[in-house]
Design a protein around this motif. Structure first.
Motif, PDB file in Angstrom:
ATOM      1  N   PHE A  87     -20.729  16.597  18.767  1.00  0.00           N
ATOM      2  CA  PHE A  87     -20.035  16.848  20.025  1.00  0.00           C
ATOM      3  C   PHE A  87     -20.589  18.126  20.648  1.00  0.00           C
ATOM      4  CE2 PHE A  87     -17.168  14.429  17.371  1.00  0.00           C
ATOM      5  CZ  PHE A  87     -16.569  13.528  18.232  1.00  0.00           C
ATOM      6  N   PHE A  88     -20.818  18.081  21.970  1.00  0.00           N
ATOM      7  CA  PHE A  88     -21.150  19.289  22.720  1.00  0.00           C
ATOM      8  C   PHE A  88     -19.888  19.760  23.428  1.00  0.00           C
ATOM      9  CE2 PHE A  88     -25.954  18.433  23.655  1.00  0.00           C
ATOM     10  CZ  PHE A  88     -26.240  18.745  22.338  1.00  0.00           C
ATOM     11  N   GLU A  89     -19.588  21.048  23.284  1.00  0.00           N
ATOM     12  CA  GLU A  89     -18.523  21.668  24.061  1.00  0.00           C
ATOM     13  C   GLU A  89     -19.201  22.471  25.170  1.00  0.00           C
ATOM     14  OE1 GLU A  89     -14.719  24.747  23.507  1.00  0.00           O
ATOM     15  OE2 GLU A  89     -15.810  23.997  21.742  1.00  0.00           O
ATOM     16  N   ILE A  90     -19.184  21.914  26.380  1.00  0.00           N
ATOM     17  CA  ILE A  90     -19.962  22.458  27.485  1.00  0.00           C
ATOM     18  C   ILE A  90     -19.066  23.338  28.353  1.00  0.00           C
ATOM     19  CG2 ILE A  90     -21.448  21.890  29.433  1.00  0.00           C
ATOM     20  CD1 ILE A  90     -21.814  19.102  28.197  1.00  0.00           C
ATOM     21  N   PRO A  91     -19.353  24.624  28.472  1.00  0.00           N
ATOM     22  CA  PRO A  91     -18.541  25.487  29.342  1.00  0.00           C
ATOM     23  C   PRO A  91     -18.616  25.018  30.798  1.00  0.00           C
ATOM     24  CG  PRO A  91     -19.937  26.805  27.875  1.00  0.00           C
ATOM     25  CD  PRO A  91     -20.399  25.379  27.757  1.00  0.00           C
ATOM     26  N   ASN A  92     -17.499  25.150  31.494  1.00  0.00           N
ATOM     27  CA  ASN A  92     -17.459  24.721  32.893  1.00  0.00           C
ATOM     28  C   ASN A  92     -18.503  25.440  33.745  1.00  0.00           C
ATOM     29  OD1 ASN A  92     -15.334  22.945  32.426  1.00  0.00           O
ATOM     30  ND2 ASN A  92     -13.779  24.531  32.805  1.00  0.00           N
ATOM     31  N   ASP A  93     -18.764  26.728  33.419  1.00  0.00           N
ATOM     32  CA  ASP A  93     -19.703  27.479  34.262  1.00  0.00           C
ATOM     33  C   ASP A  93     -21.155  27.092  34.001  1.00  0.00           C
ATOM     34  OD1 ASP A  93     -20.035  28.624  31.791  1.00  0.00           O
ATOM     35  OD2 ASP A  93     -19.485  30.645  32.392  1.00  0.00           O
ATOM     36  N   LEU A  94     -21.406  26.213  33.017  1.00  0.00           N
ATOM     37  CA  LEU A  94     -22.763  25.713  32.803  1.00  0.00           C
ATOM     38  C   LEU A  94     -22.948  24.306  33.368  1.00  0.00           C
ATOM     39  CD1 LEU A  94     -23.680  27.001  29.234  1.00  0.00           C
ATOM     40  CD2 LEU A  94     -24.214  28.000  31.460  1.00  0.00           C
ATOM     41  N   LEU A  95     -21.858  23.707  33.838  1.00  0.00           N
ATOM     42  CA  LEU A  95     -21.989  22.416  34.522  1.00  0.00           C
ATOM     43  C   LEU A  95     -22.672  22.653  35.861  1.00  0.00           C
ATOM     44  CD1 LEU A  95     -18.483  20.867  33.768  1.00  0.00           C
ATOM     45  CD2 LEU A  95     -20.672  20.235  32.725  1.00  0.00           C
ATOM     46  N   GLY A  96     -23.692  21.878  36.134  1.00  0.00           N
ATOM     47  CA  GLY A  96     -24.448  22.049  37.372  1.00  0.00           C
ATOM     48  C   GLY A  96     -25.590  23.036  37.275  1.00  0.00           C
ATOM     49  N   ARG A  97     -25.748  23.737  36.120  1.00  0.00           N
ATOM     50  CA  ARG A  97     -26.862  24.672  35.945  1.00  0.00           C
ATOM     51  C   ARG A  97     -28.129  23.914  35.534  1.00  0.00           C
ATOM     52  NH1 ARG A  97     -26.091  30.136  34.638  1.00  0.00           N
ATOM     53  NH2 ARG A  97     -28.352  30.089  34.247  1.00  0.00           N
ATOM     54  N   ASP A  98     -29.275  24.391  35.988  1.00  0.00           N
ATOM     55  CA  ASP A  98     -30.553  23.777  35.649  1.00  0.00           C
ATOM     56  C   ASP A  98     -30.947  24.132  34.221  1.00  0.00           C
ATOM     57  OD1 ASP A  98     -30.812  22.635  38.138  1.00  0.00           O
ATOM     58  OD2 ASP A  98     -31.915  24.339  38.975  1.00  0.00           O
ATOM     59  N   MET A  99     -31.384  23.118  33.497  1.00  0.00           N
ATOM     60  CA  MET A  99     -31.855  23.302  32.130  1.00  0.00           C
ATOM     61  C   MET A  99     -33.174  22.567  31.952  1.00  0.00           C
ATOM     62  SD  MET A  99     -28.360  23.053  29.893  1.00  0.00           S
ATOM     63  CE  MET A  99     -26.938  24.044  30.363  1.00  0.00           C
ATOM     64  N   LYS A 118     -46.571  19.138  22.832  1.00  0.00           N
ATOM     65  CA  LYS A 118     -45.561  18.698  23.800  1.00  0.00           C
ATOM     66  C   LYS A 118     -45.837  17.269  24.238  1.00  0.00           C
ATOM     67  CE  LYS A 118     -45.733  22.120  26.806  1.00  0.00           C
ATOM     68  NZ  LYS A 118     -45.429  22.963  27.992  1.00  0.00           N
ATOM     69  N   THR A 119     -44.801  16.455  24.323  1.00  0.00           N
ATOM     70  CA  THR A 119     -44.934  15.087  24.810  1.00  0.00           C
ATOM     71  C   THR A 119     -44.194  14.874  26.127  1.00  0.00           C
ATOM     72  OG1 THR A 119     -43.003  14.337  23.537  1.00  0.00           O
ATOM     73  CG2 THR A 119     -45.161  14.195  22.463  1.00  0.00           C
ATOM     74  N   ASN A 120     -43.237  15.750  26.430  1.00  0.00           N
ATOM     75  CA  ASN A 120     -42.494  15.572  27.677  1.00  0.00           C
ATOM     76  C   ASN A 120     -41.756  16.862  28.010  1.00  0.00           C
ATOM     77  OD1 ASN A 120     -41.530  14.120  29.925  1.00  0.00           O
ATOM     78  ND2 ASN A 120     -39.615  13.670  28.900  1.00  0.00           N
ATOM     79  N   THR A 121     -41.697  17.171  29.298  1.00  0.00           N
ATOM     80  CA  THR A 121     -40.904  18.294  29.787  1.00  0.00           C
ATOM     81  C   THR A 121     -40.073  17.780  30.947  1.00  0.00           C
ATOM     82  OG1 THR A 121     -42.613  19.883  29.152  1.00  0.00           O
ATOM     83  CG2 THR A 121     -40.956  20.624  30.712  1.00  0.00           C
ATOM     84  N   GLN A 122     -38.767  17.940  30.837  1.00  0.00           N
ATOM     85  CA  GLN A 122     -37.854  17.343  31.810  1.00  0.00           C
ATOM     86  C   GLN A 122     -36.792  18.364  32.201  1.00  0.00           C
ATOM     87  OE1 GLN A 122     -38.073  13.349  31.342  1.00  0.00           O
ATOM     88  NE2 GLN A 122     -38.198  13.794  33.510  1.00  0.00           N
ATOM     89  N   MET A 123     -36.567  18.527  33.498  1.00  0.00           N
ATOM     90  CA  MET A 123     -35.477  19.384  33.939  1.00  0.00           C
ATOM     91  C   MET A 123     -34.208  18.546  33.999  1.00  0.00           C
ATOM     92  SD  MET A 123     -35.678  22.251  36.890  1.00  0.00           S
ATOM     93  CE  MET A 123     -34.703  21.699  38.253  1.00  0.00           C
ATOM     94  N   LEU A 124     -33.116  19.103  33.465  1.00  0.00           N
ATOM     95  CA  LEU A 124     -31.861  18.366  33.338  1.00  0.00           C
ATOM     96  C   LEU A 124     -30.720  19.160  33.948  1.00  0.00           C
ATOM     97  CD1 LEU A 124     -32.163  17.289  29.586  1.00  0.00           C
ATOM     98  CD2 LEU A 124     -32.792  15.935  31.581  1.00  0.00           C
ATOM     99  N   ARG A 125     -29.643  18.445  34.207  1.00  0.00           N
ATOM    100  CA  ARG A 125     -28.438  19.082  34.694  1.00  0.00           C
ATOM    101  C   ARG A 125     -27.232  18.299  34.184  1.00  0.00           C
ATOM    102  NH1 ARG A 125     -29.049  19.452  40.760  1.00  0.00           N
ATOM    103  NH2 ARG A 125     -30.689  20.985  40.362  1.00  0.00           N
TER     104      ARG A 125
END
Length: 839
Positions: A87-99, A118-125
Motif C-alpha cells: 500500500f502507498f500512503e500518498i500525502p495530499n500535497d504530493l497529489l498532482g506533483r510531477d514525478m 535504463k530501459t524507460n524514463t517516464q514522467m508521472l503524476r
C-alpha cells in the motif's frame, strides 16, 4: 382557643385558594428542573453523533486497512506491506506533483545486455478524482506557456494517458493523505515498468508468468521510492533458457519527486557537445511548430551573498555542490584513484566561475548512518560491482521539464581493470617498461583507473563523447614530451583517445594519456557559467553564441559527434590529424611488441592464456588502424556552423588523402602482414585458424572500401567536385591493382593473396547483381541515405572492372609458372566469365 366563625362562602373561597396553591407548585418545580437540566446539558460535552458504517468496498478506517501487522517504511510515500500486499500512503500535497519513473534492468539474464542499463524514463503524476487515485503518464514532448491561448489547444491534443487507477482504501489517520493498494503495479505486467518492448519482440515474449514473478523489495526514501521485482516471461526465442522458453529479469523502478520549481533551461547549440532533450514548443513566435532542445546539467547557482564576488571574476562555491560518494564496496587501493578522477573536473568548473563545485566523499559507515543507501536519490555514488563485465558507465537521471540532473550513479565493474591492462599494454608497451608485464603494479593501475573515472564523470556532467577532439593535434606533436606534458594526448578526455600509440622508443618523457583538457574546460564553462542578468533561456542565447564564436576556427574547441560514421576526422580510438601517419607509427610499435610478446606475457607455471589474449589485442589494434585509414575513402568532415558563419558544414576528404589511404591499406594489409604470423606464437596458441583469421582481416578491409554507401559518397563527390574528387573509377582501379599486383609479372600468388583475390571477385559479383542491404530504422541516422544500385554508376563501373580483370588474368596465365597460382587464375577466369555471362 379562639375559633373563627367563618361564613360558608368564605370557607369555599379558602378551600379553592388552597387547591390552587397545591396545583401551581408542581408546575413551577418542573419548570425549574428543566432549566437546571438545560444548564447542565450546556455545560456537559455533547456526545459525538454516531458515524454510519462505511459502505462495503468504500473508504475504510485507516486501522482497518493498515493493521498492526503491517510493516511500514516511511519516506516520500509511506509504504505499508501487509502479507503479500503493498500500500502507498500518498500525502495530499504530493497529489498532482510531477514525478519521474526511471526503469532499469537491475539483474539481467544471460544474453540480454548489461545489468543497470535504463530501459524507460517516464514522467508521472498521482491525481485524485473522487474516490479514485489515477496514475497518469505526463508528456513534455509538446508544450506552450500556460499564459498563451494556444496552450488550450496543446492540452486538448495532449491528454495524459492513465497508466493505472486505484480505489482509495483509506485516508491517513489525520486525513492528510490517501491509502491505495498498489500490489498490481508491482506484480502485474505494466509494460513501462517491465521488459522493454523491443526485447519482447526480439525474444517473442507472449505473457508474464505470475507464478514465477515476485516483488523483491520496496524502499521509501525522502525524495524517491525504489521498487525491485523479478519478472519471468514466457518467450519462444529466449537467449538464456531455451529449454523452458522463458526469461527472468529483475527490474528496478525509481520513482523520483521532481522539484516544485523547475530549473531555468539552457538552450542547446550543436556546436558544443552536450546531452540534451527536446520539446516541440507551440508558443514560439514562429509560423510553424519548432523543437526546442536544452541541456542536461546540474543546478549550479551563485549564493546571493557571493553575487558581487562572482561579477568581479572571483571563484565562488555554488549553493549546492555536486558530491560523489565512493561505494563502500570499492577495494581500498582504488578509492583514491576514483576520487581523483572525480575531482579532476574542478579545474573545468573553475573556468565556469566555481571552486569546489564537484567533490568526492566517503559514505558514512553503517554505524554512523545505518539508513544511508546508494539508492537514495539524494546521493550520487560510484557503484563498485563485482561483475566480469569489462566496462564502466556513467548514466544520470534528469528532470525532463528543465534538463536538471538530479542524481547519477557511475557503475564501475570490477573487470574494467582487465580492459585497461589490455589497452595500456598494446598501445604503450613498445615504449613503456611499466606496461611490459602481465600484471601492473598498483601505482600504474591507479593512474589508469583515475583516467577512466574522470571520463565517466564527464558523462554524468552532461558531456557526450567528442570523437573529433584528437584530430586537433598534429601527429608529430604527440611525440613531443614538452607538448604532451602540457596538452595531454587530446584536447578532451571525452574522446576515445586512449593511450599514446604514436610515441616511439626515442621519445623520452612523452605523456601517454589524456587529461581534462582545453575543450573540456570550454564546454563546462559554456554549459554551467551563470549568466546572471538573463532571466530566461532566450535571454542567454546572445552570450552563449558569443562564447562559441570567440573559439571559431580553433580546432582545440571543435566538437565532433560520435554518431557520424562518415566523418573521417571524428573516429573512436584514433590519435592525431593524419590517420596514415599515426597508424604507421602505431604499426611500428606493434611489431616491437610482437618481437617481445612471449617475454612480456610470461607467467611462471601458467598456460598460454595471457599470450593468447595479448596476441588477440595486437590483431585488434592493427585492425583499428586499418579502420581509421579506410574512413578517409568517401569520408566527409562535419563542422557545425550557423547560417551567419562562413564556410561549409560538410566537406569531402581531399583526393590525395583518399588515394593515400587505399595505398596504405594495400601496403600494410593487402600485402599480407606476415610479421603477425609468428609461428613461435601461433604454434603455442592454436592447431588451425591462422590463414582464416588473416583472410578475415583482409577481406573485411576490402569490403569496407567497396561498401555501398561509401561508393555512393564517392560518386556524389565526383559529381559535385569533378577533377578535385577521388572518382569511383580511380578507387576501383587502385583496389584492383593493389590486390592483383602479381599479374603483371606472373609472380607466385600465395595462399593469403589467393583468398583475397577470390573475395574481390565475389565482392564485384555482389555489387553487380545484389542490392544494398537494408539498415534497421533505429540505425539509419548513423549511416545516412542508401543508394539505388541498379540506377547508379556502380554496376557499369563494376562491369568494366570485371572485363579489365578478365583480360589481365587471361594474359597472366601463360606466364605464371607456379602450379597452384595457375590453377587459381584459371578458376578466377571462370568465375568472372560466369558473372559477365551467367548461364
Amino acid at each position: 382557643m379562639k375559633i373563627l366563625n367563618l361564613r360558608p362562602a368564605t370557607l369555599v373561597a379558602c378551600a379553592l385558594a388552597a387547591f390552587m396553591l397545591i396545583a401551581v407548585n408542581p408546575a413551577e418545580a418542573q419548570r425549574k428542573k428543566k432549566k437546571k437540566d438545560a444548564k447542565k446539558e450546556q455545560e456537559a460535552p455533547k456526545p459525538a453523533p454516531k458515524k454510519p458504517a462505511p459502505k462495503k468496498g468504500g473508504i475504510q478506517p485507516f486501522d482497518k486497512v493498515i493493521t498492526k501487522d503491517a510493516k511500514t517504511d516511511e519516506g516520500l510515500f509511506n509504504v505499508h506491506k501487509l502479507d503479500k500486499k503493498y500500500f502507498f500512503e500518498i500525502p495530499n500535497d504530493l497529489l498532482g506533483r510531477d514525478m519521474l519513473m526511471v526503469t532499469r534492468i537491475a539483474k539481467t539474464a544471460s544474453g540480454i545486455g548489461f545489468g543497470g542499463g535504463k530501459t524507460n524514463t517516464q514522467m508521472l503524476r498521482w491525481e485524485r478524482v473522487e474516490d479514485k487515485i489515477l496514475l497518469r503518464i505526463i508528456s513534455t514532448t509538446i508544450t506552450a506557456a500556460d499564459s498563451l491561448p494556444i496552450s488550450e489547444a496543446v492540452n486538448n491534443s495532449n491528454l495524459e494517458p492513465i497508466l493505472a487507477a486505484y480505489d482509495i482504501k483509506a485516508l491517513s489517520k489525520d486525513s492528510s493523505g490517501v491509502v491505495v493498494d498498489v500490489t498490481a503495479l508491482l506484480t502485474g505486467d505494466v509494460k513501462p515498468l517491465g521488459l522493454p518492448q523491443f526485447r519482447r519482440t526480439q525474444y517473442r515474449v507472449t505473457r508474464l508468468d505470475n507464478a514465477r514473478s515476485y516483488v523483491s523489495r520496496v524502499s521509501s526514501y525522502p525524495e524517491n521510492i525504489e521498487l525491485r521485482h523479478v519478472k519471468t516471461y514466457f518467450a519462444s526465442n529466449s537467449p538464456s533458457s531455451s529449454a523452458d522458453g522463458s526469461i527472468s529479469v529483475e527490474m528496478s523502478n525509481s520513482m523520483v519527486l521532481l522539484p516544485e520549481v523547475p530549473m531555468q533551461r539552457r538552450l542547446f547549440d550543436e556546436r558544443v557537445g552536450w546531452f540534451a532533450r527536446g520539446t516541440t514548443d507551440y508558443g514560439l513566435e514562429a509560423q510553424q511548430s519548432k523543437t526546442v532542445r536544452y541541456l542536461d546539467r546540474w543546478r549550479l547557482e551563485v549564493r546571493d551573498e557571493d553575487v558581487a564576488k562572482f561579477r568581479r571574476g572571483e571563484l565562488v562555491v555554488p549553493k549546492k555542490q555536486i558530491v560523489y560518494y565512493v561505494d563502500r564496496a570499492t577495494p581500498k587501493q582504488w578509492v583514491q584513484a576514483i576520487k581523483d578522477g572525480i575531482e579532476d573536473w574542478q579545474v573545468a568548473f573553475e573556468a565556469a566561475g566555481f571552486k569546489d563545485a564537484i567533490i568526492a566523499a566517503d559514505p558514512p559507515s553503517k554505524e554512523e548512518d545505518p539508513d544511508w543507501s546508494p539508492e537514495d536519490v539524494r546521493y550520487s555514488v560510484v557503484r563498485y560491482l563485482a561483475s566480469p563485465i569489462p566496462n564502466a558507465n556513467g548514466p544520470h537521471v534528469s528532470d525532463p521539464r528543465s534538463g536538471e540532473i538530479l542524481e547519477s550513479d557511475i557503475n564501475w565493474y570490477h573487470n574494467v581493470m582487465t580492459l585497461l591492462r589490455r589497452w595500456f599494454f598494446v598501445q604503450t608497451a613498445a615504449i613503456n617498461p611499466q606496461a611490459q608485464s602481465s600484471e601492473f603494479d598498483d601505482e600504474v593501475m591507479s593512474r589508469l583507473i583515475r583516467f577512466v573515472s574522470s571520463h565517466e564523470v564527464g558523462h554524468t556532467l552532461g558531456l557526450p563523447h567528442n570523437f573529433g577532439s584528437s584530430n586537433a593535434y598534429p601527429v608529430d606533436s604527440l611525440r613531443s614530451a614538452s607538448f604532451t606534458q602540457r596538452m595531454g594526448t587530446a584536447p578532451s578526455i571525452m574522446d576515445y583517445a586512449r593511450f599514446n600509440y604514436i610515441a616511439q622508443p626515442e621519445d623520452a618523457g612523452v605523456a601517454l594519456m589524456p587529461e581534462v583538457g582545453a575543450y573540456d574546460k570550454y564546454a563546462i564553462s559554456w554549459g554551467y557559467r551563470p549568466i546572471l542578468d538573463a532571466d530566461s533561456p532566450e535571454a542567454e542565447v546572445p552570450t552563449l553564441r558569443r562564447w562559441i564564436e570567440e573559439k571559431n576556427g580553433d580546432p582545440l574547441y571543435r566538437y565532433g559527434r560520435q554518431g557520424n560514421a562518415n566523418d573521417y576526422t571524428a573516429q573512436s580510438e584514433d590519435l592525431g590529424d593524419d590517420a596514415m601517419k599515426a597508424s604507421d607509427y602505431g604499426i611500428a610499435n606493434l611489431k616491437r611488441i610482437m618481437t617481445n610478446l612471449r617475454d612480456w606475457t610470461y607467467v611462471p607455471g601458467s598456460d598460454y592464456t595471457e599470450l593468447q589474449e595479448m596476441y588477440g589485442e595486437v590483431r585488434s589494434q592493427f585492425n583499428r588502424y586499418m579502420g581509421h585509414v579506410g574512413r578517409y575513402v568517401g569520408g566527409v568532415k562535419e563542422n557545425y556552423k550557423t547560417a551567419d558563419q562562413d564556410g561549409l558544414v560538410y566537406t569531402h576528404a581531399p583526393k590525395a588523402k583518399q588515394k593515400e589511404a587505399v595505398k596504405f591499406i594495400t601496403d600494410n594489409l593487402f600485402n599480407t602482414p606476415k610479421w603477425m604470423l609468428d609461428q613461435e606464437i601461433i604454434g603455442r596458441l592454436q592447431d588451425y585458424g591462422a590463414v582464416e583469421s588473416m583472410r578475415s582481416l583482409q577481406v573485411n578491409a576490402m569490403n569496407s572500401l567497396l561498401e555501398w554507401r561509401k561508393l555512393g559518397r564517392v560518386i556524389e563527390n565526383d559529381a559535385m567536385n569533378g577533377s578535385d574528387a577521388y572518382s569511383i573509377t580511380e578507387l576501383f582501379s587502385d583496389v584492383r591493382n593493389g590486390i592483383w599486383s602479381e599479374l603483371s609479372r606472373g609472380r607466385t600468388i600465395d595462399t593469403y593473396r589467393r583468398n583475397l583475390q577470390r573475395a574481390h571477385i565475389e565482392r564485384l559479383e555482389l555489387l553487380m547483381t545484389g542490392e544494398m542491404p537494408s539498415v534497421p530504422a533505429q540505425f539509419r541516422r548513423f549511416f545516412g541515405p542508401g543508394i539505388d544500385a541498379s540506377q547508379s554508376d556502380i554496376r557499369p563501373v563494376v562491369r568494366a572492372e570485371l572485363k579489365t580483370l578478365q583480360s589481365r588474368v587471361r594474359a597472366a596465365i601463360p606466364r605464371t609458372a607456379d602450379r597452384m597460382s595457375k590453377i587459381h587464375l584459371e578458376d578466377a577466369l571462370e568465375r568472372i566469365k560466369n558473372i559477365l555471362d551467367p548461364k
